[in-house]
Every structure is written in C-alpha cells, then in structure tokens.
Scaffold this active site. Structure first.
Site, PDB file in Angstrom:
ATOM      1  N   ASP A 124      32.385   4.515  14.352  1.00 36.94           N
ATOM      2  CA  ASP A 124      32.541   5.595  15.335  1.00 36.94           C
ATOM      3  C   ASP A 124      33.887   5.500  16.063  1.00 36.94           C
ATOM      4  O   ASP A 124      34.000   5.888  17.225  1.00 36.94           O
ATOM      5  CB  ASP A 124      31.384   5.604  16.351  1.00 36.94           C
ATOM      6  CG  ASP A 124      30.985   7.012  16.784  1.00 36.94           C
ATOM      7  OD1 ASP A 124      31.641   7.984  16.363  1.00 36.94           O
ATOM      8  OD2 ASP A 124      30.013   7.139  17.570  1.00 36.94           O
ATOM      9  N   LYS A 141      27.921  16.326   7.474  1.00 34.04           N
ATOM     10  CA  LYS A 141      27.346  15.527   8.564  1.00 34.04           C
ATOM     11  C   LYS A 141      26.319  16.396   9.283  1.00 34.04           C
ATOM     12  O   LYS A 141      26.629  17.534   9.660  1.00 34.04           O
ATOM     13  CB  LYS A 141      28.472  15.126   9.541  1.00 34.04           C
ATOM     14  CG  LYS A 141      28.008  14.563  10.883  1.00 34.04           C
ATOM     15  CD  LYS A 141      27.969  13.055  10.862  1.00 34.04           C
ATOM     16  CE  LYS A 141      27.596  12.436  12.202  1.00 34.04           C
ATOM     17  NZ  LYS A 141      28.672  12.452  13.186  1.00 34.04           N
ATOM     18  N   HIS A 155      32.618   5.704   9.282  1.00 32.80           N
ATOM     19  CA  HIS A 155      32.280   6.584  10.411  1.00 32.80           C
ATOM     20  C   HIS A 155      33.436   6.598  11.407  1.00 32.80           C
ATOM     21  O   HIS A 155      33.520   5.752  12.304  1.00 32.80           O
ATOM     22  CB  HIS A 155      30.992   6.101  11.091  1.00 32.80           C
ATOM     23  CG  HIS A 155      30.423   7.091  12.064  1.00 32.80           C
ATOM     24  ND1 HIS A 155      29.104   7.529  12.015  1.00 32.80           N
ATOM     25  CD2 HIS A 155      30.974   7.739  13.128  1.00 32.80           C
ATOM     26  CE1 HIS A 155      28.886   8.392  12.993  1.00 32.80           C
ATOM     27  NE2 HIS A 155      30.013   8.530  13.694  1.00 32.80           N
ATOM     28  N   HIS A 163      23.516  11.685  11.563  1.00 33.73           N
ATOM     29  CA  HIS A 163      23.497  11.010  12.860  1.00 33.73           C
ATOM     30  C   HIS A 163      22.043  10.964  13.300  1.00 33.73           C
ATOM     31  O   HIS A 163      21.386  12.012  13.386  1.00 33.73           O
ATOM     32  CB  HIS A 163      24.353  11.835  13.844  1.00 33.73           C
ATOM     33  CG  HIS A 163      24.012  11.660  15.283  1.00 33.73           C
ATOM     34  ND1 HIS A 163      24.845  11.007  16.167  1.00 33.73           N
ATOM     35  CD2 HIS A 163      22.937  12.051  16.010  1.00 33.73           C
ATOM     36  CE1 HIS A 163      24.296  11.014  17.371  1.00 33.73           C
ATOM     37  NE2 HIS A 163      23.135  11.647  17.304  1.00 33.73           N
TER      38      HIS A 163
END
Ligand code: ARG
Length: 450
Positions: free
Chosen positions: A360, A227, A99, A268
């Site tokens: 992230d 995504k 990610h 997500h």
C-alpha cells in the site's frame, strides 16, 4: 463506392506508383545486430526458485534478458567483456510490490486534498514515486487504484524508457459501491457529483450491469488488472472496514467479466464476511485481509487465493499520518484493524495460504517498501519465504512469471544486490546498493559496473 473506400483505393494506387518509381534496393536480409552481453559475477545468488543461496555464480545477460546462470568455473568471460562485479554481494531478483498507489503522496492526509489534486499533480507524484520505488530495488509493481488512467499512462512511459521506474501492472480506479470505500463521502451531493464525473462512470457502481460496464470500459482503456473494494476501509470517510460492501453476486459478476477479458481481480477486503464472499466469488487476491477468520483462511487455501497484507502500514498511519493531519475517524479505524491484521497474517502464513508481497505504498512514502519485510518475518515467515513472496510468488500473482520474479535463463535481467546476507537479516533489503532492470543499471553505489 463510399468516400472512405475511394480514399483507400486512391492511396493504394499511389503507393503502387511510388514502388514502381522507387524500387527498393535488392539487398540480402541483414542479420540482426548482436545484443550487448554483460557478465554479472554474483558472490552469493538467491535466484528465488528455492530457499537456497548459491556461491560464486555468473549470470550472462544478453540485451534485456538473462541467457545463462552457471557456476563461475563454468563460464568463460572474454578479456574485453563488460563485467558487473558483485562478487562480494548478495544478488537477488528485482523485488515486486503487488499493492502500490504511485499517484499518491503520503505527507498530506486531509480528505479535502482529494478535491484539490489536479491530474497534473497526480502525474508529477507518479514520476517522483516511480523513481524512488526503482531506487529501492522494486523493479515491478502492481498499481491498484488511481485516477483514470494514470497507471496505464505511467506504464507506457516507463516501458518507452521516458520515465525511470518499475514495470507497472496497471489498474484503473478501484470499483466501489455508492458510498463505499472508493466514493467521495462527507461532501455535499453537489460537490461529490461534480468531483468525479469519470469515476462515476468507471468506478462507482452498483449492481451487475454497472459493474460489467465499468470493467469493460476499464479494459478498453488498457488496464491489466481490476481492483474491487469488497468491504469498507480505514482511510475513507463514513464507512466501516469490517462491513461488506459489494454483495457476493456483484463480486461474482466482477470476476466473470474481468476473467473473460483475461484480467485478474484484486479485492480490497478487511471484513470477515467480505473476504469469504470475495474468495468464493473467485477473486485472485485478497488485499489487506485484516479480519480474516479460520473459515476464510481455509477458503483461501482451497481456492488458491493470494493474501496481500500491508502489515507495515500501521506504523506509519499511527505515527506520521497523524502528524500529517489524518482525521480522528481514520485513526480510530486503524486502531481497530492494525494489530489484528498482523496476528491474522501470521495465522494465514501458518495455515499455508499463498502470500504475495504488497504494501500500500502511497499511504507511507514510496521507496520505503522494503520496511515491510521485517514484519513479514516477525509474523511468521522465514526471510527466504518473505523474499520469495516479493519475487517468485508476486510474479505469479501479477501474471508475469515468464518475465520476472526469478533469476533464470529467459527472464528479464531485473536484479538487485545488497552487501549483507538478507537470509540472516531480512532488513538488509532496506538498503539496496545495486539495481538493474532489463539489463540497464539504475543504481550502482559501489561502482560494480565500472
Ligand atoms: N488503504 C487501506 C484502507 O484504507 C489502508 C489500510 C491500512 N491499515 C492497515 N492496517 N493495513 O483501508
């Protein structure tokens, strides 16, 4: 005959005439040149196929790939061979972060920056961030959310060897509902509509038809993975992390369309209900997973869904990001999910949910990816388990198991070394001293390859 047909016929005739006038010399088919061979002496090897370390192992690398892994005593190294001497180090597979956002910088948080960033700036960020990521020992990443089609282009340039960086599994922009985590909220309609003409087509979608169209269009432009934004988020304006955004039906269409094209879906999802609906709809991974409950954990186990939880992020968001201008709304949202995410991660680990490493990066500085290992161990994993989440399991999630994730014959020679035992202290991985990707050395602090 159409004009095109006649052009083709004339071209073919010209080619024949050329071949008659210039016959190719009759030569024996040449044997391909032998691949360069490198012997890597590993003092301690964690190959990620088990939780164990092996001592004194030699890896034989031919070209880009590993051809042999064997006890040192069983490998005869020729006197003039090229040797990488890591006999005092711990050697592991190159790490994988599932990610990242390589297009993003982490030192500016004003939402207005989105309006100011040109595609050139995003591209420059990518070049710098890819280098930092590779130097930190991450030889593969899954990039989940960027401008169309930054990650596809970056993947291409890295694969060509033009830009140094990790192997990239590329998504396009994340699919979001109108007004959702991926939309430009908080601006006048005129600004918001003008801002993202491409995103409007590829990413801001409502209902099955728009979702199908966006996924097919993304596939057309070369993405590896889709995504979707199943629930609200922390770093967006005007939405709530806990609230479901796409409906179950919409997510099911997204999964069917992506899977039909051979693409996995990363969802997500912070919110409890959105996580469950995404899992039931068949997504391949839940990203963040902050507010997952016991039922959601059971569903993830049942469906074999990976959890990719960015549990280092909270430190940076509540520290530096505030200094760099993160709006109060986002700080408040982070306070709501940060601690719960770590606690729920531990519950998922204890229940046996499949875990893949993802951070992230881009929210915090690229290159600091390994800082998350500390939290994965603090919240329930063993060091070996956390490392396998960033190697073997990550490779499985990103669909690259035949190429990366473990150190075995046939895999790419993507490997790293550290000078202390990461199974005793996982934070050791924050200081990688040696990086090889595809048999090429990118970092060698101690001169092992000299
Ligand atoms: N990109 C994510 C979002 O905006 C970041 C969440 C970070 N917070 C966390 N506790 N993991 O929702």
């Amino acid at each position: 005959m159409s004009q095109i047909q006649s052009v083709v016929v004339r071209a073919a005739a010209a080619a024949c005439a050329f071949a008659v006038l210039h016959p190719v010399a009759q030569s024996q088919p040449k044997a391909p040149a032998p691949l360069p061979v490198v012997y890597v002496k590993a003092g301690h090897l964690f190959d990620a196929t088990s939780d164990n370390l092996r001592d004194n192992v030699v890896l034989v690398i031919e070209g880009e790939r590993i051809s042999k892994v064997a006890p040192a005593g069983e490998v005869k190294i020729p006197a003039d061979a090229k040797v990488v001497d890591l006999s005092k180090s711990y050697v592991l597979p190159g790490l994988i972060d599932c990610h990242t956002h390589l297009e993003a910088r982490s030192d500016k948080y004003d939402p207005i920056n989105e309006v100011k960033q040109t595609p050139f700036m995003g591209g420059f960020n990518g070049v710098v961030n890819a280098a930092h990521t590779l130097q930190a020992g991450f030889t593969s990443v899954r990039d989940v959310g960027s401008s169309p089609f930054f990650a596809v282009d970056l993947r291409r340039y890295i694969d060509e060897g033009f830009i140094p960086g990790p192997r990239v599994v590329a998504s396009g922009p994340a699919l979001s509902i109108t007004g959702g985590h991926g939309d430009m909220n908080g601006f006048a309609p005129s600004v918001s509509n003008m801002m993202y003409p491409a995103e409007k087509d590829f990413a801001i979608v409502d209902g099955p038809d728009e979702i199908r169209h966006a996924i097919r269009a993304q596939v057309k432009y070369g993405v590896d993975v889709i995504k979707i934004l199943a629930t609200g988020g922390v770093l967006s304006q005007g939405d709530k992390p806990g609230a479901e955004q796409f409906t179950y039906e919409e997510m099911k269409v997204a999964v069917e369309t992506a899977h039909a094209a051979g693409r996995k879906v990363a969802a997500h999802a912070h919110g409890t209900q959105g996580i469950k609906d995404a899992v039931r709809a068949g997504v391949d991974s839940i990203e963040h997973g902050s507010l997952v409950d016991a039922e959601g954990i059971q569903l993830m186990k049942q469906h074999g869904t990976y959890l990719v939880a960015d549990i280092y992020n909270d430190d940076y968001i509540l520290g530096k990001a505030v200094e760099f201008g993160l709006p109060q709304e986002n700080v408040d949202k982070e306070r709501m999910v940060g601690r719960l995410q770590r606690e729920n991660f531990q519950k998922a680990v204890e229940a046996g949910v499949k875990i893949a490493f993802g951070t992230d990066a881009g929210v915090y500085p690229h290159g600091d990816n390994a800082k998350q290992f500390h939290y994965m161990v603090k919240f329930g994993m063993t060091p070996a388990g956390a490392i396998r989440a960033a190697t073997q399991s990550a490779a499985d999630l990103i669909d690259r198991s035949k190429d990366v994730g473990t150190l075995e014959p046939g895999k790419y020679a993507d490997l790293i070394a550290v000078t202390a035992n990461p199974l005793a202290k996982v934070e050791t991985l924050e200081h990688v001293s040696f990086v090889m990707k595809g048999g090429k050395v990118y970092k060698d602090e101690a001169g092992a390859a000299k």
